[in-house]
Design an enzyme around this catalytic site. Structure first.
Site, PDB file in Angstrom:
ATOM      1  N   ARG A 238       0.853  -1.200   0.000  1.00 50.21           N
ATOM      2  CA  ARG A 238       0.000   0.000   0.000  1.00 50.21           C
ATOM      3  C   ARG A 238       0.885   1.245   0.000  1.00 50.21           C
ATOM      4  O   ARG A 238       0.538   2.275  -0.556  1.00 50.21           O
ATOM      5  CB  ARG A 238      -0.975   0.002   1.187  1.00 50.21           C
ATOM      6  CG  ARG A 238      -1.758   1.304   1.297  1.00 50.21           C
ATOM      7  CD  ARG A 238      -3.113   1.201   2.006  1.00 50.21           C
ATOM      8  NE  ARG A 238      -3.133   0.293   3.134  1.00 50.21           N
ATOM      9  CZ  ARG A 238      -2.601   0.556   4.338  1.00 50.21           C
ATOM     10  NH1 ARG A 238      -1.999   1.706   4.561  1.00 50.21           N
ATOM     11  NH2 ARG A 238      -2.666  -0.351   5.295  1.00 50.21           N
TER      12      ARG A 238
ATOM     13  N   TYR B 153     -14.571  18.142 -16.334  1.00 51.67           N
ATOM     14  CA  TYR B 153     -14.832  16.709 -16.479  1.00 51.67           C
ATOM     15  C   TYR B 153     -15.949  16.306 -15.491  1.00 51.67           C
ATOM     16  O   TYR B 153     -15.890  16.667 -14.307  1.00 51.67           O
ATOM     17  CB  TYR B 153     -13.552  15.924 -16.210  1.00 51.67           C
ATOM     18  CG  TYR B 153     -13.774  14.433 -16.134  1.00 51.67           C
ATOM     19  CD1 TYR B 153     -14.086  13.704 -17.280  1.00 51.67           C
ATOM     20  CD2 TYR B 153     -13.723  13.762 -14.922  1.00 51.67           C
ATOM     21  CE1 TYR B 153     -14.327  12.351 -17.206  1.00 51.67           C
ATOM     22  CE2 TYR B 153     -13.959  12.401 -14.851  1.00 51.67           C
ATOM     23  CZ  TYR B 153     -14.259  11.702 -15.999  1.00 51.67           C
ATOM     24  OH  TYR B 153     -14.506  10.361 -15.922  1.00 51.67           O
TER      25      TYR B 153
ATOM     26  N   ASP C  44      -5.414  19.786 -14.600  1.00 55.15           N
ATOM     27  CA  ASP C  44      -5.755  18.470 -15.137  1.00 55.15           C
ATOM     28  C   ASP C  44      -5.236  18.440 -16.574  1.00 55.15           C
ATOM     29  O   ASP C  44      -5.787  19.101 -17.454  1.00 55.15           O
ATOM     30  CB  ASP C  44      -7.276  18.263 -15.077  1.00 55.15           C
ATOM     31  CG  ASP C  44      -7.689  16.863 -15.541  1.00 55.15           C
ATOM     32  OD1 ASP C  44      -6.950  16.255 -16.348  1.00 55.15           O
ATOM     33  OD2 ASP C  44      -8.768  16.395 -15.121  1.00 55.15           O
TER      34      ASP C  44
ATOM     35  N   LYS D  11      -6.263   7.363 -19.845  1.00 55.97           N
ATOM     36  CA  LYS D  11      -6.442   7.938 -21.171  1.00 55.97           C
ATOM     37  C   LYS D  11      -5.127   7.827 -21.968  1.00 55.97           C
ATOM     38  O   LYS D  11      -4.693   6.731 -22.253  1.00 55.97           O
ATOM     39  CB  LYS D  11      -6.950   9.369 -21.030  1.00 55.97           C
ATOM     40  CG  LYS D  11      -8.078   9.532 -19.988  1.00 55.97           C
ATOM     41  CD  LYS D  11      -9.368   8.847 -20.369  1.00 55.97           C
ATOM     42  CE  LYS D  11     -10.401   8.778 -19.253  1.00 55.97           C
ATOM     43  NZ  LYS D  11     -10.719  10.015 -18.579  1.00 55.97           N
TER      44      LYS D  11
HETATM   45  C1  LIG Z   1     -11.210  10.428 -17.326  1.00 53.13           C
HETATM   46  C2  LIG Z   1     -10.858  11.749 -16.769  1.00 53.13           C
HETATM   47  C3  LIG Z   1     -10.671  11.937 -15.386  1.00 53.13           C
HETATM   48  C4  LIG Z   1     -10.915  10.839 -14.368  1.00 53.13           C
HETATM   49  O1  LIG Z   1     -10.041   9.790 -14.512  1.00 53.13           O
HETATM   50  P1  LIG Z   1     -10.415   8.248 -14.140  1.00 53.13           P
HETATM   51  O2  LIG Z   1      -9.153   7.546 -14.465  1.00 53.13           O
HETATM   52  O3  LIG Z   1     -11.572   7.867 -14.992  1.00 53.13           O
HETATM   53  O4  LIG Z   1     -10.749   8.238 -12.688  1.00 53.13           O
HETATM   54  C5  LIG Z   1     -10.285  13.197 -14.955  1.00 53.13           C
HETATM   55  N1  LIG Z   1     -10.106  14.214 -15.821  1.00 53.13           N
HETATM   56  C6  LIG Z   1     -10.282  14.075 -17.145  1.00 53.13           C
HETATM   57  C7  LIG Z   1     -10.061  15.248 -18.050  1.00 53.13           C
HETATM   58  C8  LIG Z   1     -10.663  12.839 -17.668  1.00 53.13           C
HETATM   59  O5  LIG Z   1     -10.861  12.723 -18.990  1.00 53.13           O
END
Ligand SMILES: *Cc1c(COP(=O)(O)O)cnc(C)c1O
Length: 388
Positions: free
Chosen positions: A52, A104, A177, A202
């Site tokens: 962890r 998001y 982000d 992504k």
């Molecule tokens: C998908 C996404 C998230 C969240 O990520 P997860 O891996 O699905 O928890 C946050 N910000 C953006 C811009 C995203 O496309």
């Protein structure tokens, strides 16, 4: 490793954070599928005590991602939202956050439905409007600015440097982000941000086969706090997912080049199409954020949104159900092209009036342009558009 660590992006994508396995010479970092580690005497160990807290596969990934974002530290999480959650837990009840109104959906839900009840306060503003950001700041109470750029799904560009300048004037930390751009196209820490968040699900992973997140920072206090949150709340990625992400980042630069090339061609095709109204792609000179994109990104990315001249939900559905290569699915950033409908899928939790107010039309379609052949992608969309 020092020469490798200071090498160009593509070289670091492949090598940073990794050395051949010291016990076997294995060139790929092994999947250390273990929860615990033998100690020769109490407290005498080889750097790991419990998975962890740390795990060697995850540690290699963290070294890799820190290098790609130009950060001192990277802390990996089980998902992107787990990374956001850990950042916000570094704040205290009463603290105020300024963020964008085109956020998001999962971030919006976490802010509104999890952290507001715990006493954090949020202002959602159009961050392309610096006067609106200025007005939202509450000196002394505002502790964090949360930026997303390009935004999802409206592809708005926020000027990171200008926002950082404004935040710094009041001692406010800035988180970006960077999921849509990836570190290959945009490096927010170099523009003055304190924290960078990715959904590794992504572009970093890039193959639609894992869920993961990472926070990068060069601030030692934030780093210590993020490690503490990870250890205490436990949203750790497993060694298999860490390995898959590490495998993904080895081709990040190659994939991003092709994503950008294909998206540029698809955007030009859509822009000329008689049935298409607006094409939201920062690479088009007509895009209101084009100059900012040129300033802070090295290319324009693989995401495109567009609306139809006949702005009706059923027309958008006709397009989305008649593609053969673009697959109808949520998510983005994988090698395969995806198509989706924000108003009924990823952004359905935003009330209809609010969607209208921010310009999220019923016929708006979002594309994650993959790395297939450009001609095939254009022919696929051309065929689907004949159904409206
Ligand atoms: C998908 C996404 C998230 C969240 O990520 P997860 O891996 O699905 O928890 C946050 N910000 C953006 C811009 C995203 O496309």
């Amino acid at each position: 490793m020092s020469s490798r660590e200071s090498a160009g992006f593509g070289t670091r994508a492949i090598h940073a954070g990794q050395v051949p396995d010291p016990s076997t010479g294995a060139i790929m970092t092994p999947i250390y599928q273990t929860s615990t580690y033998a100690q020769s005497a109490p407290g005498q160990h080889k750097g790991h005590e419990y998975s962890r807290v740390t795990n060697p596969t995850r540690a290699a990934l963290e070294g890799n991602l820190a290098s790609l974002e130009g950060a001192e530290h990277a802390v990996c999480f089980a998902s992107g939202v787990a990374g956001i959650d850990a950042i916000l837990k570094g704040l205290r009840p009463g603290d105020h956050i300024v963020t964008t109104d085109d956020l998001y959906g999962g971030t919006f839900r976490l802010f509104r439905q999890v952290f507001e009840p715990f006493g954090l306060r949020f202002s959602f503003v159009d961050m392309t409007d610096l006067a609106a950001v200025d007005e939202a700041i509450q000196p002394g109470a505002t502790k964090l600015m949360w930026i997303e750029t390009p935004t999802n799904p409206l592809m708005r560009l926020c000027d990171i440097e200008a926002l950082v300048d404004r935040a710094n004037a009041d001692g406010i930390d800035v988180a970006v982000d960077n999921t849509f751009a990836s570190p290959y196209l945009q490096q927010p820490l170099a523009l003055g941000a304190d924290l960078v968040l990715h959904s590794a699900t992504k572009y970093l992973g890039g193959h639609s086969d894992l869920i993961g997140g990472v926070v990068c920072t060069s601030d030692d206090d934030w780093h210590e706090n993020l490690r503490f949150q990870l250890k205490s709340s436990g949203a750790v990625p497993g060694p298999m997912d860490s390995f898959l992400t590490l495998r993904g980042t080895k081709t990040l630069h190659l994939r991003m080049q092709r994503h950008c090339e294909n998206a540029r061609a698809v955007a030009a095709f859509l822009d000329d199409h008689p049935k298409v109204a607006d094409v939201l792609y920062p690479g088009l000179p007509s895009h209101p954020g084009h100059e900012i994109a040129k300033k802070q990104m090295s290319d324009f990315g693989g995401m495109i949104s567009f609306s139809l001249v006949d702005d009706a939900l059923d027309k958008a559905v006709e397009v989305m159900t008649h593609t053969n290569i673009f697959t109808l699915a949520e998510s983005l950033g994988g090698v395969e092209s995806l198509i989706e409908h924000p108003a009924s899928m990823t952004h359905a939790s935003i009330p209809a009036e609010e969607r209208q107010r921010i310009g999220l039309h019923d016929s708006l379609i979002r594309l994650s342009v993959g790395v297939e052949e450009e001609e095939d992608l254009i022919a696929d969309l051309d065929g689907a558009l004949q159904h409206v």
